[in-house]
Design a protein around this motif. Structure first.
Motif, PDB file in Angstrom:
ATOM      1  N   UNK A  10       0.820  -1.208   0.000  1.00  0.00           N
ATOM      2  CA  UNK A  10       0.000   0.000   0.000  1.00  0.00           C
ATOM      3  C   UNK A  10       0.859   1.265   0.000  1.00  0.00           C
ATOM      4  N   UNK A  11       0.488   2.172  -0.887  1.00  0.00           N
ATOM      5  CA  UNK A  11       1.111   3.496  -0.900  1.00  0.00           C
ATOM      6  C   UNK A  11       0.048   4.515  -0.539  1.00  0.00           C
ATOM      7  N   UNK A  12       0.412   5.504   0.244  1.00  0.00           N
ATOM      8  CA  UNK A  12      -0.474   6.654   0.435  1.00  0.00           C
ATOM      9  C   UNK A  12       0.178   7.860  -0.236  1.00  0.00           C
ATOM     10  N   UNK A  13      -0.588   8.456  -1.151  1.00  0.00           N
ATOM     11  CA  UNK A  13      -0.141   9.666  -1.861  1.00  0.00           C
ATOM     12  C   UNK A  13      -0.963  10.813  -1.284  1.00  0.00           C
ATOM     13  N   UNK A  14      -0.317  11.720  -0.582  1.00  0.00           N
ATOM     14  CA  UNK A  14      -1.078  12.651   0.264  1.00  0.00           C
ATOM     15  C   UNK A  14      -1.899  13.667  -0.507  1.00  0.00           C
ATOM     16  N   UNK A  15      -1.521  13.973  -1.756  1.00  0.00           N
ATOM     17  CA  UNK A  15      -2.123  15.138  -2.415  1.00  0.00           C
ATOM     18  C   UNK A  15      -1.795  16.380  -1.601  1.00  0.00           C
ATOM     19  N   UNK A  16      -2.494  17.477  -1.873  1.00  0.00           N
ATOM     20  CA  UNK A  16      -2.352  18.679  -1.041  1.00  0.00           C
ATOM     21  C   UNK A  16      -3.329  18.559   0.113  1.00  0.00           C
ATOM     22  N   UNK A  17      -2.858  18.867   1.308  1.00  0.00           N
ATOM     23  CA  UNK A  17      -3.752  18.706   2.456  1.00  0.00           C
ATOM     24  C   UNK A  17      -3.297  19.566   3.615  1.00  0.00           C
ATOM     25  N   UNK A  18      -4.215  19.791   4.547  1.00  0.00           N
ATOM     26  CA  UNK A  18      -3.864  20.369   5.829  1.00  0.00           C
ATOM     27  C   UNK A  18      -4.695  19.669   6.889  1.00  0.00           C
ATOM     28  N   UNK A  19      -4.312  19.846   8.142  1.00  0.00           N
ATOM     29  CA  UNK A  19      -5.030  19.167   9.229  1.00  0.00           C
ATOM     30  C   UNK A  19      -6.074  20.115   9.802  1.00  0.00           C
ATOM     31  N   UNK A  20      -7.136  20.359   9.055  1.00  0.00           N
ATOM     32  CA  UNK A  20      -8.101  21.366   9.476  1.00  0.00           C
ATOM     33  C   UNK A  20      -9.406  20.703   9.896  1.00  0.00           C
ATOM     34  N   UNK A  21      -9.716  20.749  11.192  1.00  0.00           N
ATOM     35  CA  UNK A  21     -10.972  20.138  11.645  1.00  0.00           C
ATOM     36  C   UNK A  21     -12.190  20.946  11.200  1.00  0.00           C
ATOM     37  N   UNK A  22     -11.988  22.227  10.849  1.00  0.00           N
ATOM     38  CA  UNK A  22     -13.099  23.107  10.447  1.00  0.00           C
ATOM     39  C   UNK A  22     -12.704  23.904   9.202  1.00  0.00           C
TER      40      UNK A  22
END
Lengths: 551, 551
Positions: B160-172
């Motif tokens: 398994x590979x995880x490719x993150x893409x663009x992301x942030x850790x935003x709960x809201x």
């Protein structure tokens, strides 16, 4: 006889950070005597000024009145204050005054331009003054990042002006004189009509930090680094050169310099005896023979300039010397807006080589300009009737004006070209004169609006098509047109041919009588080629038409 | 038969922030099956790419193997991930998968390029998957700044590979799905061979802030502003568009938008039903009829783009609408390095108009990317065997690799072109393939190294001289040469004439036999003109020679 007026007019520097040039006038309007403060440059970029070598303020207004120019005053030896002297002096022809180290640099500018360096005279330090017509000018030592930086006290029959020059409130600048508030307090006591004041750092909210605050962090870095340490900063930031060299020397490293501009500056410093305690330097050609862990290199090119030592060290080598994994490279500088991409290119090249790069400008750099709270300190010390912000973009001038106004002072927003009347108590803008920029392009000074650089920018964006058309005297095409394209995509390799065919059709399909006039032929050719190019490849090139008519 | 290998190869995005394009392969070397993740663009500048419309990764490596490309996966609808789809699809020809809102944008790219939009298929959300040859691809919702952003779970026979893409850790995040750590924890439980992870913000030391943290400051600004409020941000930052519009709406202001890109994005959001609670918008043509204190305008052009609404509002007007003293203009954005000068130009124009400008990106902007501590959170949640940083310049990739290594992980620095073998437990770079950039120049895709743009840059720096030389068949000059100069200073107005005279002399002084060969004539002409131009004006122009020979 008309009333004497005291006026201020920025020709450059009040609309940009760079190319400082300020004119003070005293006397009846139309017959005022003048002094010019600073003759600086600013630097070109690919965005708007490709191929240009230097940019400076257009001195036209004072050049037309050069017979009434009493003196040119240079506040300090930075390029944005003295860099245009050699280029513009021929239009100004007035004695130049500067303190000795600045004067040495100014004389070199004159010599390089083939002018008489004796036009530059050493100025004394305040309270001694230079007399120039109705002006009495005192050079007040201020702390900045180069020796002998000066604010000016300009006394006139209509009152006293203080022109700040570039300055910071540094009690321990390490090079040059410290900030001496008591002198400014003293100057203020006699009443200051106007403070004309540096605005560079008006958006920096915290009090400025001293050059001496860098000794510990830079010293730590020099001691802890295992391999070679290289640092870059502005070649003309002599204070920083000394701070870096001293820290390296104290850590047992041999110091050398790479880059012409830096060497010149430091040699001038030695010659003017303003760098009594600069650590010993070895020739950079010896760098290779010194163990890396014992070596420190000062390199030019902190702004990413492609030909400077830093860029060359990053991309390959400088005079045979190469960076390696394990080396440390310090940017003891701030990247000037517009230079980020050039600097990033270097950071990435260093990353590819495994060089450790430090760009933390909070720890390893301090600015040479007064920050917002520092400006307020100076306003309060001098307590001027009027505050005129200079040395800034429009937004800096506005913010500085508002800072003064917020403290209940009379601030006057006077961008380049605004003539400010300082005769009465309350300064006001009474006139606007035309100002502009000159470009040094190769050896020639051209006007920013001459269209020469605009034509180059258009070729850069659109590409260029040149056409040779041969016509008989009566308008009959004598041969097929010949086309050369420059900087245009040619996906099928037949672009010129297809353009030629289309143009040939257009010419053949036009009444001969319409082809007798060169102007009409040019229009037809341009239109045909732009349209065809746009259809074929989606570009509308610049077109140059050469019409040959056979008699 | 050869052993099956699982490989990763960045064709773009691992050497720059922008033009993302990543290739995963599985199968025997030489016969691998592939999926391509993202087909993005990056933007040109005057510095290196004048006149270029878009920049994208050269897909040559996979184009040559297009018959083995199983799918193209688009993680989200930002231009640096999907912008090149219409231009490169003809060379790739594989089904495109994206979540519905992204797919809508991708189909528009296809249609604009005259391609079949049905090649783009809606992808389901994880745990449902898209099957493509040996790959099973799951689209995992992540928070970013545009709806339906996805990380990818790529399951293969080798792991398994995880490719993150663009992301942030935003709960809201206000728009799009929130960050859901439990999903990532779950994904990690099955064992992750490699995390291929966004590096954009690796130099940002503090945990990222939520989009929701902007509600209060922006709300306050909207309520306190006395006159018109205008705000700009990236057209594709739909989260911010909503935050700004909602705050204005809550403060009783009517909301309108100026700029095509923004309108398209929001209309697509409505069409895909991902913006259920966007405040009502009025047509910008009605802006003039609404009292300024009740109006809020969203404008394109946060990066200073000359043709966008913000630049036009600053310099004069946008569709007849003008800014005035007392208006407030908010940059709810960060200036991307390289765009500082364009943005500063606008800030100064606004200052000249008396518009209050707010550029404080600490209070009115949050990034859409995970910061350094956030990256560690994701590393720990997924606990991958290998960490491969992507989406960054070399220095970002290095810093991200070192961050992982510092935590005892196996980080692999794999810039564009590095083939990483993920088959075993420990990933390693096993090969390097050639990668590059393509430029969309007008309608044509050209190679970055084709020399076309370099020729334009040379003309921009040096100027251009075109010469028409007429020779008899035997080499005898038939007439004086004819010269046209473009983009060169001409201080005396006789530059062409003097060049012609010099060239005439040179031709007359050369043996006729040497003038029979066009190549020799060209060399002579170029050398003569460069030297003479350099002597006369200090520039060495680009020279185009057109030789006419009479038979």
């Amino acid at each position: 006889m008309a009333e004497n007026k005291l006026t201020y007019l920025a020709l450059g520097g009040a609309g940009e950070i760079g190319m400082n040039m300020y004119l003070y006038g005293y006397g009846p309007v139309g017959d005022q005597r003048f002094i010019l403060v600073d003759v600086g440059v600013t630097f070109p970029d690919m965005d708007g000024t490709p191929g240009v070598d230097l940019i400076m303020a257009d001195p036209e207004f004072i050049a037309q009145r050069a017979d009434r120019l009493e003196a040119i005053i240079i506040t300090h030896a930075h390029e944005d204050h003295v860099g245009a002297l050699g280029h513009l002096f021929p239009r100004l022809q007035a004695p130049v005054y500067a303190r000795p180290f600045t004067a040495l640099n100014a004389r070199q500018k004159m010599e390089r331009a083939g002018l008489d360096p004796r036009q530059v005279r050493d100025a004394p330090v305040w309270p001694d003054t230079v007399e120039a017509g109705p002006f009495s000018i005192g050079f007040v030592p201020v702390s900045h990042s180069i020796p002998e930086s000066s604010a000016l006290v300009i006394d006139t029959p209509a009152g006293r002006i203080v022109h700040s020059g570039d300055f910071k409130l540094d009690p321990t600048p390490l090079v040059g004189e410290p900030w001496q508030p008591e002198i400014f307090e003293e100057i203020g006591k006699k009443g200051v009509k106007a403070l004309v004041c540096d605005s560079t750092n008006v958006f920096s909210e915290h009090p400025g930090r001293s050059e001496a605050s860098l000794i510990d962090p830079i010293g730590g870095l020099m001691r802890e680094a295992k391999g070679l340490v290289v640092a870059t900063t502005f070649a003309s930031n002599i204070a920083r050169l000394r701070t870096l060299a001293q820290a390296a020397h104290d850590a047992g490293r041999t110091v050398t310099m790479m880059g012409r501009a830096m060497n010149t500056m430091v040699q001038n410093g030695f010659a003017a005896k303003v760098l009594p305690d600069f650590p010993p330097l070895v020739d950079s050609r010896e760098a290779d023979s010194i163990p890396r862990e014992n070596l420190f290199i000062l390199a030019t090119g902190s702004q990413g300039e492609r030909r400077a030592a830093t860029a060359q060290l990053a991309s390959q080598s400088y005079m045979g010397f190469q960076l390696k994994e394990g080396d440390t490279f310090l940017f003891s500088s701030k990247t000037i807006p517009g230079n980020e991409k050039g600097v990033a290119r270097i950071l990435n090249q260093m990353s590819e080589r495994g060089v450790r790069v430090i760009t933390d400008d909070d720890h390893y750099h301090v600015s040479g300009h007064a920050n917002r709270p520092d400006l307020t300190v100076v306003h309060n010390l001098l307590n001027p009737q009027n505050l005129i912000p200079m040395h800034g973009e429009h937004r800096h001038l506005r913010a500085h004006t508002e800072l003064a106004q917020g403290a209940g002072r009379h601030g006057v927003l006077a961008p380049n070209g605004a003539v400010v009347d300082l005769t009465g108590d309350r300064a006001e803008v009474i006139d606007h004169v035309e100002t502009g920029r000159l470009y040094l392009d190769g050896k020639v000074l051209i006007g920013a609006l001459d269209g020469i650089v605009r034509e180059r920018v258009r070729m850069a964006i659109r590409g260029h098509v040149t056409v040779s058309v041969m016509l008989e005297a009566d308008g009959r095409p004598a041969d097929r047109p010949w086309i050369e394209t420059s900087g245009l995509p040619d996906p099928r390799g037949d672009l010129a041919e297809r353009l030629e065919a289309e143009l040939d059709d257009a010419l053949e399909g036009t009444k001969r009588s319409s082809l007798r006039d060169d102007g009409a032929v040019e229009k037809l050719v341009e239109k045909t080629l732009r349209t065809t190019c746009d259809e074929l490849i989606g570009k509308k090139p610049v077109v140059t038409v050469m019409i040959n008519r056979f008699e």
